[in-house]
Write a protein that holds these residues in place. Structure first.
Motif, short mmCIF file in Angstrom:
data_model
loop_
_atom_site.label_atom_id
_atom_site.label_comp_id
_atom_site.label_asym_id
_atom_site.label_seq_id
_atom_site.Cartn_x
_atom_site.Cartn_y
_atom_site.Cartn_z
N ARG A 1 0.82 -1.20 0.00
CA ARG A 1 0.00 0.00 0.00
C ARG A 1 0.87 1.26 0.00
NH1 ARG A 1 -4.72 1.89 4.34
NH2 ARG A 1 -5.25 3.79 3.22
N ASP A 2 1.95 1.23 0.75
CA ASP A 2 2.81 2.41 0.84
C ASP A 2 3.43 2.77 -0.52
OD1 ASP A 2 2.30 2.65 3.52
OD2 ASP A 2 4.15 1.70 4.17
N THR A 3 3.60 1.79 -1.38
CA THR A 3 4.26 2.03 -2.66
C THR A 3 3.28 2.09 -3.84
OG1 THR A 3 4.67 -0.35 -2.91
CG2 THR A 3 6.41 0.96 -1.88
N HIS A 4 2.01 1.78 -3.60
CA HIS A 4 1.02 1.78 -4.68
C HIS A 4 0.51 3.20 -4.92
CE1 HIS A 4 -2.57 0.84 -7.02
NE2 HIS A 4 -2.14 -0.41 -7.14
N PRO A 5 0.44 3.64 -6.16
CA PRO A 5 0.00 5.01 -6.43
C PRO A 5 -1.43 5.30 -5.96
CG PRO A 5 0.15 3.71 -8.46
CD PRO A 5 0.81 2.91 -7.39
N GLU A 6 -2.26 4.26 -5.85
CA GLU A 6 -3.64 4.45 -5.38
C GLU A 6 -3.82 3.97 -3.95
OE1 GLU A 6 -6.47 2.84 -8.14
OE2 GLU A 6 -5.26 3.42 -9.87
N GLY A 7 -2.72 3.66 -3.25
CA GLY A 7 -2.83 3.25 -1.86
C GLY A 7 -3.51 1.91 -1.65
N LYS A 8 -3.25 0.96 -2.53
CA LYS A 8 -3.86 -0.37 -2.42
C LYS A 8 -2.80 -1.41 -2.00
CE LYS A 8 -7.29 0.59 -6.01
NZ LYS A 8 -7.84 0.17 -7.33
N PRO A 9 -3.28 -2.42 -1.26
CA PRO A 9 -4.64 -2.68 -0.80
C PRO A 9 -5.00 -1.91 0.46
CG PRO A 9 -3.21 -4.47 -0.09
CD PRO A 9 -2.35 -3.54 -0.91
N VAL A 10 -6.28 -1.55 0.55
CA VAL A 10 -6.81 -0.95 1.78
C VAL A 10 -7.09 -2.07 2.77
CG1 VAL A 10 -8.73 0.35 2.76
CG2 VAL A 10 -7.80 0.98 0.51
N ILE A 11 -6.69 -1.88 4.02
CA ILE A 11 -6.86 -2.92 5.04
C ILE A 11 -8.16 -2.67 5.80
CG2 ILE A 11 -5.86 -4.04 7.06
CD1 ILE A 11 -3.11 -3.13 6.08
N LEU A 12 -9.03 -3.69 5.86
CA LEU A 12 -10.30 -3.62 6.57
C LEU A 12 -10.32 -4.65 7.68
CD1 LEU A 12 -12.72 -3.44 3.48
CD2 LEU A 12 -11.71 -1.52 4.73
#
Length: 699
Positions: A273-284
């Motif tokens: 998530r830290d390196t993904h341009p869209e902040g994925k995956p989101v943790i639920l």
């Protein structure tokens, strides 16, 4: 086309043997669907067969005949066969996404080999192999043989998973099998979800209910227990699914909080998530019969910091939770945006009544000292030397040992001793830091100054001390010298845990470690720097190129932690209330080699009478043993780095010492998997040798 019609074979091949790419298809759960609604199922099958025949012709293939709920197709080119079947599966997936109730799911197998056309039939190894491969494929996927993979591997854009060697009926030797997962049609609101859960109730049922609801809503949900087939390369599949998912749905129960695999899944998701341009995956995260007030192990607590969590108490909570997740997917929101105040997650402490924690706490408040000390094993004279050194102005203590050997626990006790003396203490784990802070030296040092100031409860005044004219290291030094150290009246013990995390960023590592060395040297002549006491904790040798005069790793008090001795294991066994003589625990020592965490885990289960020692040792290096969670985490980490996996197999597959390239040897040693004896490498214990010799050989 009638369902049982035999289609004419290529006229130029009748009666002749030829090399061909043979494709078999089959409908998943066809018998059950026929029993439920025969007319509807036959109509859907007729529709799918017409689609397959049309695409087969477009890719220069030919349908040879139908086989009830499957087709037998022929291609001159393996490339065309694979391209055609990918197109078939993608088109069928698009139909399923648009109208889920009208979907049939097909398996496909492809082999490139000899076939013989004889009268009204086609025979040969190619036909038999393709039929067997089809049976191994997951719904909506394609299984191919080694010969097909060798032809198409350089041009494939779809996800390919190596399922390893599989024993196929009718063939004497196991054969390599690969599975292609064609990319599904993308839609605006369609999400990919990784469901992390423990294979126990009520977790399993809740995970299945989420899976069914999300799938029915058109989303793509992955459950390790239900989505990974027997014999499949599960570490590679988990890594692939995490990389491509939009959300990690974390079903967090009490056993999950002590699971190494769960903690590793969350760590990896956060890293991605830290390196993904869209902040994925989101943790639920969803707490399953595990209240928000219940503590988490230190690393898991750090990874979930500032992330909202939900609670599940009973079946009555399921519909509302499922609907909330579906709403999040629809609106593109996250749990963080639903509530204003993040949870205050307490930290877990190791107690006699609970299993050992996979990660230790870096701090020991007075209220927890007695409990946390219940199973602490003294290693004289290490503790007394550290306690004495930390009182010396400008001192530096270097603690080195592989993971889970007790480094952080020792660091915590040093900090507690310093606190008893009235010192200010700041523990800092670089493993919990966001990867984005390592992008450049200036950003890293700004974060470093800010986080230390926050732990000291001092206002952030970076803007007052940061001037780009002077450079990042000078600015950082000024911030400590003129603000942080100046503002406190007592010594400051700064404990830096997991500094190995910085080694992978050599452009930052060299400058940062040189800065620590410079501060240590300044303490010899300047009173302000005598306030600073450093504790540097790392797992391996330093493989970052550094000037020896600028390195903090050759000054101060060096502490190296070793495995427990037989006497220490015996003493720990007595603390657990186990009876017997020292020689009775020799088989345990032979299996785990005095590894502190593995010893403690074994003694915990033996003391609870969960299992007898003989059975414990027999199942230890297997997936059925109490070490399976620990071993699977290591296997997953190894398979993310093929060089490390190959090197570990090389070490585990022989009883003789092995020479490895230095950096690889250091990394395996930092993971705690091997012993380093000069330039020679051996497995750390029999447990690792047996497990990785078998598992890595089959990957």
């Amino acid at each position: 086309m009638n369902l049982m019609e035999n289609v004419t074979r290529p006229s130029n091949l009748r009666g002749e043997r030829a090399l061909a790419a043979i494709v078999f298809t089959d409908v998943v759960s066809f018998t059950a669907q026929m029993a439920a609604n025969e007319m509807r199922t036959l109509a859907l099958l007729q529709r799918d067969f017409q689609l397959m025949e049309q695409l087969c012709q477009e890719f220069e293939g030919q349908v040879l005949k139908s086989l009830g709920d499957g087709l037998l197709m022929y291609f001159v080119s393996a490339q065309q066969a694979v391209s055609c079947t990918i197109e078939i599966q993608q088109t069928l997936a698009m139909v399923a996404a648009e109208v889920p109730e009208s979907a049939l799911y097909h398996r496909v197998g492809i082999h490139l080999g000899d076939v013989l056309f004889d009268g009204s039939d086609v025979m040969g190894t190619g036909v038999n192999m393709a039929a067997r491969l089809q049976a191994l494929a997951a719904p909506g996927s394609i299984c191919i043989s080694q010969t097909v993979y060798d032809v198409v591997k350089s041009s494939l854009t779809s996800t390919v998973t190596n399922l390893g060697l599989r024993q196929i009926r009718g063939f004497a030797e196991p054969v390599p099998v690969y599975q292609i997962l064609p990319a599904r049609p993308t839609e605006i609101n369609k999400k990919r979800v990784f469901i992390s859960y423990r294979a126990q109730e009520p977790d399993s049922t809740l995970a299945e209910q989420f899976h069914q609801a999300l799938t029915a809503a058109g989303h793509e949900a992955f459950m390790a227990g239900g989505s990974i087939q027997l014999g499949e390369n599960w570490p590679q599949r988990i890594e692939t699914e995490l990389k491509h998912c939009d959300y990690l749905l974390l079903l967090l129960s009490e056993p999950s909080a002590t699971s190494e695999m769960v903690t590793e899944e969350v760590r990896r998701a956060k890293e991605l998530r830290d390196t993904h341009p869209e902040g994925k995956p989101v943790i639920l995260p969803v707490r399953v019969n595990f209240p928000l007030s219940a503590p988490l192990n230190y690393n898991l607590r750090g990874y979930l910091d500032q992330i909202q969590q939900r609670e599940w108490h009973s079946e009555a909570d399921t519909p509302a939770l499922i609907q909330e997740v579906l709403d999040i997917f629809e609106k593109g929101t996250t749990l963080e945006e639903v509530r204003e105040t993040p949870p205050n997650i307490p930290s877990a402490w190791e107690t006699p009544d609970n299993p050992p924690l996979p990660t230790a706490m870096p701090e020991l408040p007075d209220a927890q000292l007695d409990v946390a000390s219940a199973f602490y094993v003294e290693r004289p004279p290490i503790e007394s030397r550290c306690y004495e050194t930390i009182t010396q102005p400008g001192s530096l203590i270097r603690i080195k040992a592989p993971k889970q050997m007790g480094k952080t626990t020792l660091m915590a006790r040093i900090l507690h001793q310093a606190g008893e003396l009235g010192y200010r203490t700041v523990p800092l784990s670089f493993q919990l830091a966001d990867s984005k802070i390592f992008r450049d030296l200036d950003q890293f040092l700004r974060w470093f100054c800010a986080i230390v100031g926050r732990r000291l409860r001092l206002p952030n005044q970076l803007n007052d001390y940061w001037d780009e004219i002077f450079g990042s290291k000078d600015n950082c030094t000024a911030y400590f010298e003129e603000y942080l150290l100046e503002d406190i009246a007592t010594p400051l013990v700064l404990a830096l845990d997991e500094v190995d995390s910085i080694f992978q960023y050599p452009e930052i590592a060299a400058d940062f470690f040189a800065l620590l060395r410079a501060w240590h040297e300044q303490a010899k002549s300047r009173d302000i720097w005598k306030k600073l006491r450093l504790v540097v904790v790392h797992s391996t040798e330093v493989y970052v190129p550094m000037d020896i005069n600028q390195s903090p790793f050759n000054v101060g008090l060096p502490i190296e932690l070793h495995p427990f001795t037989e006497e220490q294991v015996y003493s720990l066994a007595r603390l657990h209330g186990l009876r017997g003589e020292i020689e009775d625990f020799a088989p345990l020592m032979a299996m785990v080699g005095g590894h502190p965490y593995l010893v403690r885990l074994a003694l915990y289960h033996l003391a609870r009478q969960d299992i007898a020692l003989e059975e414990f040792l027999q199942t230890a290096p297997t997936e059925a043993g109490f070490y399976s969670d620990h071993l699977r985490r290591h296997l997953w980490n190894l398979q993310q780095n093929p060089e490390l996996a190959a090197a570990m197999w090389q070490v585990a597959s022989t009883n003789k010492p092995v020479r490895l390239e230095s950096e690889i040897a250091f990394k395996l040693h930092s993971m705690g998997l091997v012993h380093l004896q000069g330039n020679e490498v051996t497995p750390r214990c029999n447990l690792y040798q047996q497990y990785f010799r078998d598992r890595l050989a089959s990957e």
